[in-house]
Each structure stands twice: as C-alpha cells, then as structure tokens.
Design an enzyme around this catalytic site. Structure first.
Site, PDB file in Angstrom:
ATOM      1  N   GLY A  12      44.092  46.166  43.253  1.00 58.70           N
ATOM      2  CA  GLY A  12      44.966  47.013  42.440  1.00 58.70           C
ATOM      3  C   GLY A  12      45.196  46.505  41.041  1.00 58.70           C
ATOM      4  O   GLY A  12      46.312  46.617  40.512  1.00 58.70           O
ATOM      5  N   ASN A  19      39.879  48.174  44.676  1.00 53.05           N
ATOM      6  CA  ASN A  19      40.495  48.897  43.564  1.00 53.05           C
ATOM      7  C   ASN A  19      40.157  50.388  43.638  1.00 53.05           C
ATOM      8  O   ASN A  19      39.089  50.748  44.137  1.00 53.05           O
ATOM      9  CB  ASN A  19      40.004  48.319  42.227  1.00 53.05           C
ATOM     10  N   HIS A  37      54.025  37.013  36.386  1.00 54.53           N
ATOM     11  CA  HIS A  37      54.586  37.683  35.192  1.00 54.53           C
ATOM     12  C   HIS A  37      56.091  37.884  35.300  1.00 54.53           C
ATOM     13  O   HIS A  37      56.661  38.658  34.539  1.00 54.53           O
ATOM     14  CB  HIS A  37      53.885  39.042  34.967  1.00 54.53           C
TER      15      HIS A  37
HETATM   16  C1  BV8 Z   1      49.121  34.125  27.686  1.00 54.19           C
HETATM   17  C2  BV8 Z   1      54.910  42.335  31.289  1.00 54.19           C
HETATM   18  C3  BV8 Z   1      48.791  32.185  26.367  1.00 54.19           C
HETATM   19  C4  BV8 Z   1      55.501  42.417  32.616  1.00 54.19           C
HETATM   20  C5  BV8 Z   1      52.575  41.950  31.187  1.00 54.19           C
HETATM   21  C6  BV8 Z   1      42.081  35.925  26.644  1.00 54.19           C
HETATM   22  C7  BV8 Z   1      41.335  36.980  26.175  1.00 54.19           C
HETATM   23  C8  BV8 Z   1      41.934  38.066  25.555  1.00 54.19           C
HETATM   24  C9  BV8 Z   1      43.329  38.099  25.399  1.00 54.19           C
HETATM   25  C10 BV8 Z   1      44.066  37.069  25.885  1.00 54.19           C
HETATM   26  C11 BV8 Z   1      43.457  35.978  26.503  1.00 54.19           C
HETATM   27  N1  BV8 Z   1      44.446  35.108  26.878  1.00 54.19           N
HETATM   28  C12 BV8 Z   1      45.638  35.623  26.507  1.00 54.19           C
HETATM   29  C13 BV8 Z   1      45.445  36.806  25.895  1.00 54.19           C
HETATM   30  C14 BV8 Z   1      46.496  37.659  25.364  1.00 54.19           C
HETATM   31  C15 BV8 Z   1      47.138  38.538  26.453  1.00 54.19           C
HETATM   32  C16 BV8 Z   1      46.145  39.485  27.048  1.00 54.19           C
HETATM   33  O1  BV8 Z   1      45.624  39.239  28.131  1.00 54.19           O
HETATM   34  N2  BV8 Z   1      45.906  40.573  26.370  1.00 54.19           N
HETATM   35  C17 BV8 Z   1      45.000  41.576  26.905  1.00 54.19           C
HETATM   36  C18 BV8 Z   1      45.678  42.940  26.830  1.00 54.19           C
HETATM   37  C19 BV8 Z   1      43.694  41.532  26.148  1.00 54.19           C
HETATM   38  N3  BV8 Z   1      47.722  37.721  27.486  1.00 54.19           N
HETATM   39  C20 BV8 Z   1      48.943  37.203  27.309  1.00 54.19           C
HETATM   40  O2  BV8 Z   1      49.580  37.346  26.285  1.00 54.19           O
HETATM   41  C21 BV8 Z   1      49.508  36.385  28.442  1.00 54.19           C
HETATM   42  N4  BV8 Z   1      49.983  35.142  27.915  1.00 54.19           N
HETATM   43  O3  BV8 Z   1      47.973  34.154  27.998  1.00 54.19           O
HETATM   44  O4  BV8 Z   1      49.703  33.049  27.036  1.00 54.19           O
HETATM   45  C22 BV8 Z   1      48.480  32.843  25.048  1.00 54.19           C
HETATM   46  C23 BV8 Z   1      49.523  33.160  24.214  1.00 54.19           C
HETATM   47  C24 BV8 Z   1      49.207  33.763  22.964  1.00 54.19           C
HETATM   48  C25 BV8 Z   1      47.890  34.050  22.628  1.00 54.19           C
HETATM   49  C26 BV8 Z   1      46.848  33.743  23.513  1.00 54.19           C
HETATM   50  C27 BV8 Z   1      47.149  33.132  24.732  1.00 54.19           C
HETATM   51  C28 BV8 Z   1      50.693  37.119  29.078  1.00 54.19           C
HETATM   52  C29 BV8 Z   1      50.201  38.184  30.004  1.00 54.19           C
HETATM   53  C30 BV8 Z   1      51.398  38.875  30.701  1.00 54.19           C
HETATM   54  C31 BV8 Z   1      51.784  40.062  29.896  1.00 54.19           C
HETATM   55  N5  BV8 Z   1      52.809  40.832  30.586  1.00 54.19           N
HETATM   56  N6  BV8 Z   1      53.564  42.774  31.456  1.00 54.19           N
HETATM   57  C32 BV8 Z   1      55.774  43.827  32.908  1.00 54.19           C
HETATM   58  O5  BV8 Z   1      56.428  44.509  32.094  1.00 54.19           O
HETATM   59  O6  BV8 Z   1      55.292  44.241  33.974  1.00 54.19           O
HETATM   60  S1  BV8 Z   1      51.014  42.397  31.596  1.00 54.19           S
HETATM   61  C33 BV8 Z   1      51.003  43.875  32.429  1.00 54.19           C
HETATM   62  O7  BV8 Z   1      49.629  44.141  32.728  1.00 54.19           O
HETATM   63  C34 BV8 Z   1      51.692  43.831  33.773  1.00 54.19           C
HETATM   64  O8  BV8 Z   1      52.278  42.606  34.083  1.00 54.19           O
HETATM   65  C35 BV8 Z   1      50.560  44.106  34.751  1.00 54.19           C
HETATM   66  O9  BV8 Z   1      50.731  43.457  35.926  1.00 54.19           O
HETATM   67  C36 BV8 Z   1      49.411  43.575  33.988  1.00 54.19           C
HETATM   68  C37 BV8 Z   1      48.040  43.946  34.454  1.00 54.19           C
HETATM   69  O10 BV8 Z   1      48.009  45.315  34.687  1.00 54.19           O
HETATM   70  P1  BV8 Z   1      47.585  45.754  36.182  1.00 54.19           P
HETATM   71  O11 BV8 Z   1      48.532  45.144  37.139  1.00 54.19           O
HETATM   72  O12 BV8 Z   1      46.140  45.476  36.369  1.00 54.19           O
HETATM   73  O13 BV8 Z   1      47.879  47.308  36.150  1.00 54.19           O
HETATM   74  P2  BV8 Z   1      46.998  48.447  35.493  1.00 54.19           P
HETATM   75  O14 BV8 Z   1      47.852  49.667  35.419  1.00 54.19           O
HETATM   76  O15 BV8 Z   1      46.332  47.925  34.252  1.00 54.19           O
HETATM   77  O16 BV8 Z   1      45.827  48.689  36.563  1.00 54.19           O
HETATM   78  C38 BV8 Z   1      46.141  49.183  37.840  1.00 54.19           C
HETATM   79  C39 BV8 Z   1      44.819  49.246  38.587  1.00 54.19           C
HETATM   80  O17 BV8 Z   1      45.105  49.652  39.927  1.00 54.19           O
HETATM   81  C40 BV8 Z   1      43.856  50.257  38.031  1.00 54.19           C
HETATM   82  O18 BV8 Z   1      42.587  49.650  37.896  1.00 54.19           O
HETATM   83  C41 BV8 Z   1      43.793  51.370  39.093  1.00 54.19           C
HETATM   84  O19 BV8 Z   1      42.473  51.876  39.262  1.00 54.19           O
HETATM   85  C42 BV8 Z   1      44.195  50.644  40.318  1.00 54.19           C
HETATM   86  N7  BV8 Z   1      44.911  51.462  41.302  1.00 54.19           N
HETATM   87  C43 BV8 Z   1      45.784  52.479  41.090  1.00 54.19           C
HETATM   88  N8  BV8 Z   1      46.252  52.928  42.282  1.00 54.19           N
HETATM   89  C44 BV8 Z   1      45.673  52.149  43.242  1.00 54.19           C
HETATM   90  C45 BV8 Z   1      44.819  51.222  42.632  1.00 54.19           C
HETATM   91  N9  BV8 Z   1      44.089  50.315  43.318  1.00 54.19           N
HETATM   92  C46 BV8 Z   1      44.226  50.319  44.654  1.00 54.19           C
HETATM   93  N10 BV8 Z   1      45.031  51.182  45.330  1.00 54.19           N
HETATM   94  C47 BV8 Z   1      45.761  52.108  44.657  1.00 54.19           C
HETATM   95  N11 BV8 Z   1      46.556  52.962  45.340  1.00 54.19           N
END
Ligand code: BV8
Length: 245
Positions: free
Chosen positions: A192, A218, A114
């Site tokens: 994570g 996680n 990303h």
């Molecule tokens: C794309 C910007 C082609 C960077 C980010 C298929 C199905 C449905 C939707 C889609 C699909 N394909 C594409 C899509 C659309 C979309 C998408 O996925 N939407 C989702 C919301 C449904 N994807 C895209 O647009 C991607 N592009 O596929 O291109 C396309 C184009 C158009 C249309 C279709 C397809 C682009 C994806 C990238 C987006 N950019 N961010 C930034 O600012 O950082 S994503 C953002 O979320 C971050 O990058 C981050 O990394 C990412 C995932 O989040 P996580 O890292 O998992 O973090 P989160 O807070 O959610 O979770 C943390 C976890 O850690 C928790 O579970 C917690 O319990 C745990 N935790 C906490 N503390 C700890 C821990 N675990 C262990 N130890 C700890 N101490």
C-alpha cells in the site's frame, strides 16, 4: 497467487503506506481524491508551512485526527498481526502511516516512521516537554500553546525536509542486519505504498543489497515497482490474508 512461506527460517520486514488503511476509509495521499490533491504538501506537511500558517496546518491535521478516530482496522491490518504472532521477533513492521491503525489492530512490533496523528509536541526544540498522547480535535482557528514554554504546539509528525527519528531508523537497520546474517531467509514486503517518499522508498534497495527477497503488494504500480522481485497487484485487505502461510 504466489504464497509467502512464513516458516521458522523466515525473517520478515514489512513496510506499509496509506494504501493499507484505504479499505478502512482513510484517504491516501496521491491519486484520486488524495489528501495532497487540494492541500499543497509543502504548505501543510513541512516546517516552513507550519511557520507560515500554523492555523492551516492544525486544521489539516485536526481533520485527519477526527477522521482516523472514527475508522477501524481492516483485514490487511489483521493479517499483519497474525504474521507477527507467528514469527515473533523475526518480524518487524515499519509504517509510514500516522493513523495508529496497526497498533489498534494489535500489532506490537511497529515502527511509526512518520509519527502519529494522536501525538502532539512542543514546536520549540529547546523545550523539555516530551511528545504526548493527544486526541483533541482542535477547533478551526485554534493553535494550541505549550503550557511549559508558551511556544506553539505542533503535530508529532515527520514533515518533508525533517529527519526521521534516528532511533526508529536504527531499529529497522538492526533488524535488517540480524535478518541478513541469520542464515535464514530475509524477506521484505511493502504494501500500500506508492514508493514516492524517502527514506522509506529506499528500503527495497537496502534489502536487495543485503541479499533479501522483495515483495510488493499494491493496488497500482508503484514508483519503485521494478525494484521488487515479486509483485502482487490488488487490495491489501484481500491479498494479505491469503498471501502468508
Ligand atoms: C528526510 C507527513 C532527511 C505525515 C510525510 C531522496 C531522494 C529524493 C528526495 C528525498 C530523498 N531523501 C529525502 C528526500 C526528501 C523527502 C522526499 O522523499 N521527497 C519525495 C517527495 C521526493 N523526504 C523527506 O523529507 C523525509 N525526510 O529524508 O530527512 C533529509 C532532509 C532534508 C533533505 C533531504 C533529506 C521525510 C519524509 C516524511 C514526510 N512526511 N507525511 C503525514 O501527514 O502523513 S510523507 C507522506 O507520504 C505520508 O507520510 C505517507 O505515508 C507517505 C508515502 O505515501 P504513501 O503512504 O505511499 O501513500 P500514497 O497515497 O502515496 O500511495 C498509496 C498507495 O497505495 C498507492 O500506490 C495506491 O496504488 C495504493 N493503494 C491504494 N489503495 C490500496 C492500495 N494498495 C493496496 N490496497 C489498497 N486498498
């Protein structure tokens, strides 16, 4: 706790998310005090949001750039470095994180799916200027301009609705193909990550389809938890150092 055998027969693909950096003090996206809580994702992490309000987007990323500059890798990052040193080219780390902490910890075989907070690029796709290292924390009210073409500069980050770099996806795909056809044991471990964002969240299915073994480390159940055969609940900074041997 189960242990993950890292022997000469093992090929390991790791996917990390914001949870791996949480113990370094980097806020995660979803859940308590998550980044997206008060910053609607479509307004600060999408091309439409940037076109509409580049000031707001730069303020969001400048704050994160300043935050990430002030933190350090944690034992979870360090464990992944030692696994890479042990497995060599039978290891690959794909990260959704943009904080650069894996590289700062010493990981070398890293794919930053990303993008990276410390890289900036020209928003004009026709401009020849390549993405560049940029540690500048732009003051609120500032949107930097490209000195080559005058367009706005933007964070070198993959926003929602934008395609990931095909070269990155190809590197992950090629590694997976080699691992699956090696005759050895192909293991995929996600740590994570909430499993909310694609294509990263779909990697577990691809590995299962290729006959690989799947692990999730996680703190909370992830959206795609059920797709993993092995699941270890806990903090990655505590679990990862003990998991691999
Ligand atoms: C794309 C910007 C082609 C960077 C980010 C298929 C199905 C449905 C939707 C889609 C699909 N394909 C594409 C899509 C659309 C979309 C998408 O996925 N939407 C989702 C919301 C449904 N994807 C895209 O647009 C991607 N592009 O596929 O291109 C396309 C184009 C158009 C249309 C279709 C397809 C682009 C994806 C990238 C987006 N950019 N961010 C930034 O600012 O950082 S994503 C953002 O979320 C971050 O990058 C981050 O990394 C990412 C995932 O989040 P996580 O890292 O998992 O973090 P989160 O807070 O959610 O979770 C943390 C976890 O850690 C928790 O579970 C917690 O319990 C745990 N935790 C906490 N503390 C700890 C821990 N675990 C262990 N130890 C700890 N101490």
């Amino acid at each position: 706790m189960e242990t993950l055998l890292l022997d000469s027969n093992t090929w390991l693909l790791v996917l990390t998310g914001a949870g791996v950096s949480a113990e370094s003090g980097v806020p995660t996206f979803r859940g308590m005090n998550g980044l997206w809580e008060d910053q609607p994702v479509e307004q600060v992490a999408s091309p439409e949001g940037f076109a509409k309000d580049p000031l707001r987007v730069w303020r969001f990323y400048s704050q994160r750039r300043a935050g990430a500059a002030g933190v350090s890798p944690n034992p979870g990052h360090d464990a992944l470095v030692s696994w890479e040193r042990h497995l060599g080219d039978r290891f690959l780390l794909a990260t959704q994180n943009v904080d650069g902490l894996h590289s700062r910890a010493g990981s070398q075989r890293v794919v930053e799916m990303h993008g990276n907070l410390f890289k900036t690029r020209c928003s004009n796709d026709e401009c020849q200027r390549a993405p560049f290292e940029d540690t500048t924390v732009y003051a609120a009210g500032t949107v930097p301009g490209c000195k080559d073409c005058g367009s706005l500069l933007r964070p070198h980050i993959v926003w929602f609705g934008e395609y990931l770099d095909p070269a990155d996806l190809e590197r992950i795909q090629n590694f997976s193909l080699r691992a699956a056809s090696s005759g050895g044991r192909f293991v995929f471990l996600a740590a994570g990550t909430s499993g909310a964002v694609y294509p990263a969240a779909g990697m577990v299915d691809q590995v299962r389809g290729a006959g690989g073994e799947t692990w999730l480390v996680n703190l909370d159940p992830a959206e795609n938890s059920r797709r993993f055969e092995h699941s270890v609940q806990g903090k990655s900074g505590e679990v990862l150092p003990k998991l691999g041997r």
